[in-house]
Design a protein around this motif. Structure first.
Motif, PDB file in Angstrom:
ATOM      1  N   LYS A 210     -34.987 -15.464  19.813  1.00 40.04           N
ATOM      2  CA  LYS A 210     -34.452 -15.472  21.171  1.00 40.04           C
ATOM      3  C   LYS A 210     -33.043 -16.073  21.189  1.00 40.04           C
ATOM      4  O   LYS A 210     -32.143 -15.563  21.853  1.00 40.04           O
ATOM      5  CB  LYS A 210     -35.379 -16.283  22.079  1.00 40.04           C
TER       6      LYS A 210
ATOM      7  N   ALA B 191     -29.381 -14.045  22.029  1.00 38.65           N
ATOM      8  CA  ALA B 191     -28.566 -14.462  23.178  1.00 38.65           C
ATOM      9  C   ALA B 191     -27.103 -14.694  22.811  1.00 38.65           C
ATOM     10  O   ALA B 191     -26.279 -14.932  23.696  1.00 38.65           O
ATOM     11  CB  ALA B 191     -29.145 -15.744  23.781  1.00 38.65           C
TER      12      ALA B 191
ATOM     13  N   PHE C 127     -26.151  -7.669  26.913  1.00 38.27           N
ATOM     14  CA  PHE C 127     -27.164  -8.388  27.693  1.00 38.27           C
ATOM     15  C   PHE C 127     -27.583  -7.516  28.877  1.00 38.27           C
ATOM     16  O   PHE C 127     -27.193  -7.756  30.005  1.00 38.27           O
ATOM     17  CB  PHE C 127     -26.616  -9.735  28.173  1.00 38.27           C
TER      18      PHE C 127
ATOM     19  N   GLN D 223     -31.575 -14.676  41.134  1.00 31.95           N
ATOM     20  CA  GLN D 223     -32.841 -14.986  40.446  1.00 31.95           C
ATOM     21  C   GLN D 223     -33.198 -16.470  40.491  1.00 31.95           C
ATOM     22  O   GLN D 223     -33.593 -17.064  39.486  1.00 31.95           O
ATOM     23  CB  GLN D 223     -32.773 -14.482  39.002  1.00 31.95           C
TER      24      GLN D 223
ATOM     25  N   ARG E 126     -25.740 -20.448  38.792  1.00 29.60           N
ATOM     26  CA  ARG E 126     -26.251 -19.342  39.625  1.00 29.60           C
ATOM     27  C   ARG E 126     -25.980 -19.621  41.107  1.00 29.60           C
ATOM     28  O   ARG E 126     -25.663 -18.711  41.871  1.00 29.60           O
ATOM     29  CB  ARG E 126     -27.752 -19.146  39.378  1.00 29.60           C
TER      30      ARG E 126
ATOM     31  N   SER F 292     -28.539 -19.327  25.457  1.00 24.46           N
ATOM     32  CA  SER F 292     -29.532 -18.465  26.098  1.00 24.46           C
ATOM     33  C   SER F 292     -29.320 -18.418  27.609  1.00 24.46           C
ATOM     34  O   SER F 292     -29.517 -17.385  28.248  1.00 24.46           O
ATOM     35  CB  SER F 292     -30.955 -18.933  25.774  1.00 24.46           C
TER      36      SER F 292
ATOM     37  N   SER G 200     -28.353 -15.060  30.010  1.00 24.56           N
ATOM     38  CA  SER G 200     -29.030 -14.662  31.248  1.00 24.56           C
ATOM     39  C   SER G 200     -28.059 -14.596  32.420  1.00 24.56           C
ATOM     40  O   SER G 200     -28.148 -13.708  33.271  1.00 24.56           O
ATOM     41  CB  SER G 200     -30.197 -15.607  31.561  1.00 24.56           C
TER      42      SER G 200
END
Length: 582
Positions: free
Chosen positions: A267, A271, A282, A428, A448, A474, A478
């Motif tokens: 993982k 990333a 991505f 999200q 975010r 990571s 995202s």
């Protein structure tokens, strides 16, 4: 084949004479909320002349483990297991005995040189301090040795630099000073904790060259702590991957990075943006932009100057021209001091422009004032580099996101709340985040929130200044995936400012490269990143590491060949300047 922790348990991973060894190290911290189990039975060793990379994201326990070797953990830490430096157990050493070990047997290169160096003490005095404490040299002999150390790590004009203060040196020079301090007493092992994170890509490459020559020429063991897989590929002999206090995988660098076994390692590697792989790394690639698309931002002959009392004005941005079309992402790249962030602030009207023209959505930004400027700002969103500094800590997340709506008097309370919930879903985040405060969120969640706030007024233009540089790899992946999805959904134009070429490669349509306030190259992503024409762009691309050790070796050789062709020296430790060799 790589080994996971349960396969490894109890075995000796290296030779019989490690310079640093953790044996079943267990660290817990007492806090007001209970006990935090930071390191869970770590067994690891570093041999002379070896670079052991300890990798993992924030909170994995890697820095806590390394700090144990220096006896620097706070009194709230409960330490079990054994830590040995140069075959000497240090767990139960007194403060006086620990001082004898620090610097002499084990030294540290910290992440941020400006916090590692005393700002009010001259470079030379900081270098001789550890020499005199450990009885290596005194007085004039120590001062001469300090000059030799600066020469050895490639700092020009060492006789002058020893009399300067840290703020008078560049970031790369300060990090070389920190490495010289680590070498001052000829330690058996050096712990390098994120030694290149705060540096530009070309300076990072020079520091890695220096560290590599250090271990080759002095046979010094290095424990490299990092989350940058490109640095691991460039430097490490062996790798141990940490996750929530445990080592989940370890082995030779090629095996771990090219054939990972543990899901977390897979993982982590998935990333990492890879220079050359292009958009869509991505998730979805951004939509193509038509040649005839309307310009959302037009910058023509922009000049920004800083005026200094009694001195000639400093021109930070010099005659810069470029544009960003609707629905397009343009990457603005360059090293520290290139002027890219200054351009971002000038476009937001946060600093005055000396001359030139800036048109946002067809309107002249520089001639606007008062209410006209406020109306135009409704159409411009901004994401800053550090979300912790750009979010008001006294506002809950709902208030942070709705603030632009309130400032511009958009809607009523109920419609604003509905808009905030819509944005939380878009970035999200759970609806429960509405009433939480920024300090209660992780770094990725805070960024975010910053993106949600920037999109609150449905801007036509978004200016993103290093929006992922403070994030773990990571989390960065995202956020980049989400950012691309939102850009396709909302269709905003974006000026994406970054020094990370791999990040720009993963999402930009076009790239503008800056150096010393001027544009040195501009074009499509393929033209600039895959077929650069200018010397500076070639240097930037050659210095950017990739997370593949075989490819990185080839890239390093190609970079060294390029430097020789351009007449530049390759930074290496000059042991001729030192009076010790292992």
């Amino acid at each position: 084949m790589t080994t996971t922790d349960n396969q490894y348990s109890g075995q000796r991973f290296h030779g019989e004479n490690p310079v640093l060894k953790f044996d079943d190290l267990d660290v817990r911290f007492r806090t007001e909320f209970g006990t935090v189990h930071a390191v869970k039975g770590l067994t690891l060793s570093v041999e002379p002349g070896e670079v052991m990379a300890l990798v993992g994201e924030s909170g994995s326990g890697k820095s806590v483990s390394a700090t144990t070797a220096l006896g620097l953990l706070p009194k709230t830490a409960r330490i079990q297991g054994e830590t040995r430096v140069a075959d000497r157990p240090i767990n139960n050493l007194s403060a006086r005995d620990l001082r004898k070990v620090r610097g002499k047997s084990v030294a540290m290169v910290f992440q941020e040189p400006m916090t590692a160096l005393n700002p009010v003490i001259k470079i030379g005095d900081q270098l001789i301090e550890s020499m005199e404490v450990h009885g290596v040299a005194y007085g004039r002999q120590a001062w001469n040795r300090a000059i030799e150390l600066l020469k050895a790590v490639g700092i020009p004009g060492a006789e002058r630099r020893v009399n300067q203060f840290p703020h008078e040196l560049s970031g790369g020079m300060r990090q070389r000073v920190v490495i010289a301090m680590a070498l001052a007493c000829d330690p058996e092992v050096i712990i390098a904790d994120e030694p290149t994170t705060a540096l530009d890509v070309t300076v990072q490459a020079e520091i890695l060259d220096l560290l590599r020559s250090l271990k080759d020429k002095l046979n010094t063991g290095i424990l490299l702590i990092t989350h940058n897989m490109g640095v691991v590929a460039d430097m490490a002999d062996n790798v141990a991957v940490m996750f929530k206090g445990n080592i989940v995988e370890r082995g030779p660098v090629e095996q771990v990075l090219l054939h990972p076994q543990h899901p977390y390692t897979k993982k982590l590697l998935a990333a990492v943006p890879h220079l050359g792989d292009g958009p869509g790394q991505f998730g979805e690639a951004p939509n193509p932009v038509a040649e005839t698309a309307e310009a959302a931002l037009e910058v023509s002959n922009l000049v920004v100057e800083y005026h200094r009392t009694g001195k000639k004005p400093f021109r930070a941005v010099d005659d810069v021209s470029f544009d960003v079309r609707r629905g397009e992402i343009v990457g603005l790249v360059g090293e520290s001091g290139s002027g890219k962030s200054t351009i971002g602030r000038a476009l937001l009207g946060l600093i005055p422009s000396h001359s030139g023209q800036v048109k946002v959505l067809g309107e002249d930004l520089l001639s606007m004032k008062g209410s006209e400027m406020r109306q135009l700002r409704k159409r411009i969103g901004v994401i800053f580099q550090d979300p912790a500094a750009s979010l008001n800590p006294r506002f809950p997340v709902g208030g942070v996101i709705s603030e632009p709506l309130e400032v511009h008097k958009v809607g009523d309370r109920k419609s604003r709340e509905a808009r905030v919930h819509e944005l939380l879903e878009a970035v999200q985040l759970p609806r429960s985040a509405f009433n939480r405060y920024p300090h209660e969120l992780s770094g990725g969640q805070r960024q975010r929130v910053s993106i949600a706030r920037a999109l609150a007024l449905n801007p036509d233009l978004l200016i993103a200044d290093e929006p992922t540089s403070a994030l773990d790899v990571s989390v960065q992946a995202s956020v980049l995936a989400m950012f691309t999805t939102l850009q396709k959904e909302f269709g905003f134009a974006c000026l994406f400012i970054s020094h990370d070429l791999a990040v720009i490669d993963s999402l930009a349509h076009r790239v503008v490269v800056m150096q010393y306030g001027k544009i040195v190259e501009a074009g499509t992503r393929e033209q600039v990143l895959l077929n650069p024409q200018q010397e500076y762009t070639k240097r930037l691309l050659a210095a950017a590491p990739v997370p593949d050790p075989i490819e990185q070796r080839e890239r390093r050789a190609a970079r060294h060949a390029l430097l020789k062709e351009l007449g530049d020296e390759i930074v290496e430790l000059d042991t001729r300047e030192l009076d010790f060799e292992k």
